[in-house]
Design a protein around this motif. Structure first.
Motif, PDB file in Angstrom:
ATOM      1  N   ARG A  65       8.250 -54.543  10.405  1.00 16.26           N
ATOM      2  CA  ARG A  65       7.510 -55.667   9.822  1.00 16.26           C
ATOM      3  C   ARG A  65       6.012 -55.454   9.952  1.00 16.26           C
ATOM      4  N   ARG A  66       5.285 -55.767   8.903  1.00  8.50           N
ATOM      5  CA  ARG A  66       3.817 -55.716   8.907  1.00  8.50           C
ATOM      6  C   ARG A  66       3.292 -57.096   8.544  1.00  8.50           C
ATOM      7  N   ARG A  67       2.122 -57.432   9.054  1.00 11.46           N
ATOM      8  CA  ARG A  67       1.513 -58.718   8.725  1.00 11.46           C
ATOM      9  C   ARG A  67       1.003 -58.675   7.288  1.00 11.46           C
ATOM     10  N   PRO A  68       1.381 -59.660   6.477  1.00 10.30           N
ATOM     11  CA  PRO A  68       0.868 -59.690   5.115  1.00 10.30           C
ATOM     12  C   PRO A  68      -0.660 -59.822   5.111  1.00 10.30           C
ATOM     13  N   VAL A  69      -1.301 -59.147   4.183  1.00  6.14           N
ATOM     14  CA  VAL A  69      -2.766 -59.142   4.118  1.00  6.14           C
ATOM     15  C   VAL A  69      -3.319 -60.552   3.969  1.00  6.14           C
ATOM     16  N   ASP A  70      -2.707 -61.365   3.112  1.00  8.81           N
ATOM     17  CA  ASP A  70      -3.233 -62.721   2.924  1.00  8.81           C
ATOM     18  C   ASP A  70      -3.154 -63.539   4.208  1.00  8.81           C
ATOM     19  N   GLU A  71      -2.123 -63.321   5.011  1.00 11.42           N
ATOM     20  CA  GLU A  71      -1.993 -64.009   6.294  1.00 11.42           C
ATOM     21  C   GLU A  71      -3.090 -63.560   7.265  1.00 11.42           C
ATOM     22  N   ALA A  72      -3.367 -62.269   7.302  1.00 13.19           N
ATOM     23  CA  ALA A  72      -4.429 -61.746   8.168  1.00 13.19           C
ATOM     24  C   ALA A  72      -5.789 -62.291   7.751  1.00 13.19           C
ATOM     25  N   LEU A  73      -6.048 -62.343   6.452  1.00  9.17           N
ATOM     26  CA  LEU A  73      -7.339 -62.859   5.961  1.00  9.17           C
ATOM     27  C   LEU A  73      -7.476 -64.347   6.262  1.00  9.17           C
ATOM     28  N   THR A  74      -6.404 -65.101   6.163  1.00 12.99           N
ATOM     29  CA  THR A  74      -6.427 -66.523   6.508  1.00 12.99           C
ATOM     30  C   THR A  74      -6.751 -66.701   7.994  1.00 12.99           C
ATOM     31  N   ALA A  75      -6.166 -65.853   8.839  1.00 15.41           N
ATOM     32  CA  ALA A  75      -6.453 -65.919  10.278  1.00 15.41           C
ATOM     33  C   ALA A  75      -7.929 -65.627  10.545  1.00 15.41           C
ATOM     34  N   LEU A  76      -8.470 -64.644   9.860  1.00 17.12           N
ATOM     35  CA  LEU A  76      -9.906 -64.319  10.028  1.00 17.12           C
ATOM     36  C   LEU A  76     -10.791 -65.458   9.550  1.00 17.12           C
ATOM     37  N   ASP A  77     -10.430 -66.055   8.419  1.00 23.12           N
ATOM     38  CA  ASP A  77     -11.209 -67.175   7.882  1.00 23.12           C
ATOM     39  C   ASP A  77     -11.212 -68.364   8.836  1.00 23.12           C
ATOM     40  N   GLY A  78     -10.127 -68.533   9.574  1.00 22.61           N
ATOM     41  CA  GLY A  78     -10.005 -69.680  10.469  1.00 22.61           C
ATOM     42  C   GLY A  78     -10.730 -69.549  11.785  1.00 22.61           C
ATOM     43  N   LEU A  79     -11.256 -68.383  12.083  1.00 21.07           N
ATOM     44  CA  LEU A  79     -11.964 -68.189  13.355  1.00 21.07           C
ATOM     45  C   LEU A  79     -13.337 -68.838  13.318  1.00 21.07           C
ATOM     46  N   LYS A  80     -13.691 -69.428  14.421  1.00 21.27           N
ATOM     47  CA  LYS A  80     -15.029 -70.014  14.564  1.00 21.27           C
ATOM     48  C   LYS A  80     -15.843 -69.026  15.413  1.00 21.27           C
ATOM     49  N   ILE A  81     -16.420 -68.039  14.762  1.00 21.38           N
ATOM     50  CA  ILE A  81     -17.204 -67.031  15.463  1.00 21.38           C
ATOM     51  C   ILE A  81     -18.674 -67.262  15.149  1.00 21.38           C
ATOM     52  N   GLY A  82     -19.451 -67.343  16.199  1.00 18.52           N
ATOM     53  CA  GLY A  82     -20.869 -67.511  15.951  1.00 18.52           C
ATOM     54  C   GLY A  82     -21.605 -68.098  17.114  1.00 18.52           C
ATOM     55  N   THR A  85       0.945 -54.266  15.646  1.00 22.16           N
ATOM     56  CA  THR A  85       0.154 -55.272  16.359  1.00 22.16           C
ATOM     57  C   THR A  85      -1.248 -55.295  15.783  1.00 22.16           C
ATOM     58  N   GLN A  86      -1.786 -56.485  15.646  1.00 17.59           N
ATOM     59  CA  GLN A  86      -3.149 -56.647  15.151  1.00 17.59           C
ATOM     60  C   GLN A  86      -3.917 -57.454  16.184  1.00 17.59           C
ATOM     61  N   VAL A  87      -5.022 -56.898  16.666  1.00 15.82           N
ATOM     62  CA  VAL A  87      -5.888 -57.580  17.629  1.00 15.82           C
ATOM     63  C   VAL A  87      -7.231 -57.801  16.949  1.00 15.82           C
ATOM     64  N   ILE A  88      -7.689 -59.038  16.916  1.00 19.59           N
ATOM     65  CA  ILE A  88      -8.960 -59.373  16.290  1.00 19.59           C
ATOM     66  C   ILE A  88      -9.992 -59.579  17.386  1.00 19.59           C
ATOM     67  N   LEU A  89     -11.079 -58.793  17.299  1.00 19.39           N
ATOM     68  CA  LEU A  89     -12.165 -58.886  18.273  1.00 19.39           C
ATOM     69  C   LEU A  89     -13.402 -59.455  17.591  1.00 19.39           C
ATOM     70  N   ASP A  90     -14.188 -60.193  18.362  1.00 21.70           N
ATOM     71  CA  ASP A  90     -15.457 -60.655  17.803  1.00 21.70           C
ATOM     72  C   ASP A  90     -16.519 -59.584  18.039  1.00 21.70           C
ATOM     73  N   GLY A  91     -17.741 -59.856  17.647  1.00 26.11           N
ATOM     74  CA  GLY A  91     -18.819 -58.879  17.745  1.00 26.11           C
ATOM     75  C   GLY A  91     -19.156 -58.461  19.160  1.00 26.11           C
ATOM     76  N   GLU A  92     -18.709 -59.236  20.144  1.00 29.53           N
ATOM     77  CA  GLU A  92     -18.981 -58.905  21.553  1.00 29.53           C
ATOM     78  C   GLU A  92     -17.760 -58.313  22.252  1.00 29.53           C
ATOM     79  N   GLY A  93     -16.717 -58.019  21.472  1.00 30.52           N
ATOM     80  CA  GLY A  93     -15.537 -57.374  22.034  1.00 30.52           C
ATOM     81  C   GLY A  93     -14.527 -58.322  22.649  1.00 30.52           C
ATOM     82  N   ARG A  94     -14.691 -59.628  22.460  1.00 33.49           N
ATOM     83  CA  ARG A  94     -13.726 -60.597  22.992  1.00 33.49           C
ATOM     84  C   ARG A  94     -12.544 -60.709  22.034  1.00 33.49           C
ATOM     85  N   VAL A  95     -11.357 -60.806  22.616  1.00 36.19           N
ATOM     86  CA  VAL A  95     -10.153 -60.970  21.810  1.00 36.19           C
ATOM     87  C   VAL A  95     -10.143 -62.382  21.247  1.00 36.19           C
TER      88      VAL A  95
END
Length: 91
Positions: A74-91, A53-63
């Motif tokens: 099964r493991r999440r492919p690295v390129d898929e994880a990086l694409t998910a991170l790139d797609g986040l609108k954090i700020g 399981t992979q949980v992505i948190l922002d700088g304030e601890g929100r999921v």
């Protein structure tokens, strides 16, 4: 990382990988409460195994994203994880 290893094994893992935070959940109570224990025959009840399981948190601890494998092998492919991170609108 949360593991069903006992506290001593978790401590040794943390020492071997200093950048990794390791939490022992030897009785799998946390994993069961969060629905993260793999239900497949590869992880019988007497030896619970966390589903990858992979949980992505922002700088304030929100999921901001959760990915959970459908089986323990099964493991999440690295390129898929990086694409998910790139797609986040954090700020």
């Amino acid at each position: 990382m949360v593991s069903t290893d006992g506290a001593e094994d978790a401590r040794r893992t943390a020492l071997a990988f200093p950048r990794l935070d390791v939490v022992s959940d030897a009785d799998a109570s946390l994993g069961r409460a969060l629905g993260l224990i793999d239900p497949s025959p590869l992880s019988p009840v007497e030896h619970a195994v966390y589903a990858p399981t992979q949980v992505i948190l922002d700088g304030e601890g929100r999921v901001r994203g959760i990915w959970r494998a459908d089986d323990v092998g099964r493991r999440r492919p690295v390129d898929e994880a990086l694409t998910a991170l790139d797609g986040l609108k954090i700020g």
